[in-house]
Design a protein around this motif. Structure first.
Motif, mmCIF file in Angstrom:
data_model
loop_
_atom_site.group_PDB
_atom_site.id
_atom_site.type_symbol
_atom_site.label_atom_id
_atom_site.label_comp_id
_atom_site.label_asym_id
_atom_site.label_seq_id
_atom_site.Cartn_x
_atom_site.Cartn_y
_atom_site.Cartn_z
ATOM 1 N N THR A 56 0.815 -1.217 0.000
ATOM 2 C CA THR A 56 0.000 0.000 0.000
ATOM 3 C C THR A 56 0.850 1.269 0.000
ATOM 4 N N GLY A 57 2.171 1.116 0.031
ATOM 5 C CA GLY A 57 3.049 2.279 -0.015
ATOM 6 C C GLY A 57 3.228 2.969 1.320
ATOM 7 N N ARG A 58 2.824 2.321 2.414
ATOM 8 C CA ARG A 58 2.948 2.927 3.738
ATOM 9 C C ARG A 58 4.218 2.510 4.472
ATOM 10 N N LEU A 59 4.925 1.496 3.966
ATOM 11 C CA LEU A 59 6.059 0.947 4.702
ATOM 12 C C LEU A 59 7.195 1.944 4.859
ATOM 13 N N TYR A 60 7.675 2.503 3.764
ATOM 14 C CA TYR A 60 8.861 3.358 3.850
ATOM 15 C C TYR A 60 8.607 4.672 4.591
ATOM 16 N N PRO A 61 7.459 5.305 4.426
ATOM 17 C CA PRO A 61 7.198 6.471 5.289
ATOM 18 C C PRO A 61 7.167 6.084 6.777
#
Length: 121
Positions: A56-61
């Motif tokens: 979902t693209g939340r990991l790196y932030p």
């Protein structure tokens, strides 16, 4: 809602050309020590959460935020311990090895607490 997918040829197969949201930011801002430890923790102990956040693209932030919080907390704790124990520039000039030992000890104490409270929570 339909999306156009592009593919790249890999041998006899067509592979979707997918990209994780925020991937371009990774090159600009690499993860620090605490962010990498958090990622390893999620991969090993919570693989479902890790995969979900990655997709979902939340990991790196999330990892960057954990890294920032942990670094700031360690810095604050070390500064506080130095102040409370009289470890200052005068001590550094007077007893350099004692100063280094004290700062290393305070850093270890702070990191132990931060790892338990922030990284491995």
């Amino acid at each position: 809602m339909t999306m156009e997918l592009t593919y790249k040829q890999a041998g006899d197969y067509l592979i979707p050309d997918l990209e994780v949201d925020g991937a371009e930011d990774l090159e600009e801002m690499p993860l620090g020590k605490y962010g990498m430890l958090r990622e390893t923790f999620l991969e090993e102990r919570h693989p479902g959460t890790h995969t979900s956040m990655l997709l979902t693209g939340r990991l790196y932030p999330h990892l960057r935020e954990i890294d920032r919080q942990a670094r700031e907390q360690v810095d604050r704790m070390v500064a506080d311990l130095m102040k409370r124990n009289g470890v200052d520039e005068a001590m550094k000039a007077r007893d350099q090895m004692g100063w280094v030992q004290a700062v290393n000890s305070f850093t270890e104490q702070a990191e132990e607490m931060v790892l338990a409270e922030i990284v491995y929570k």
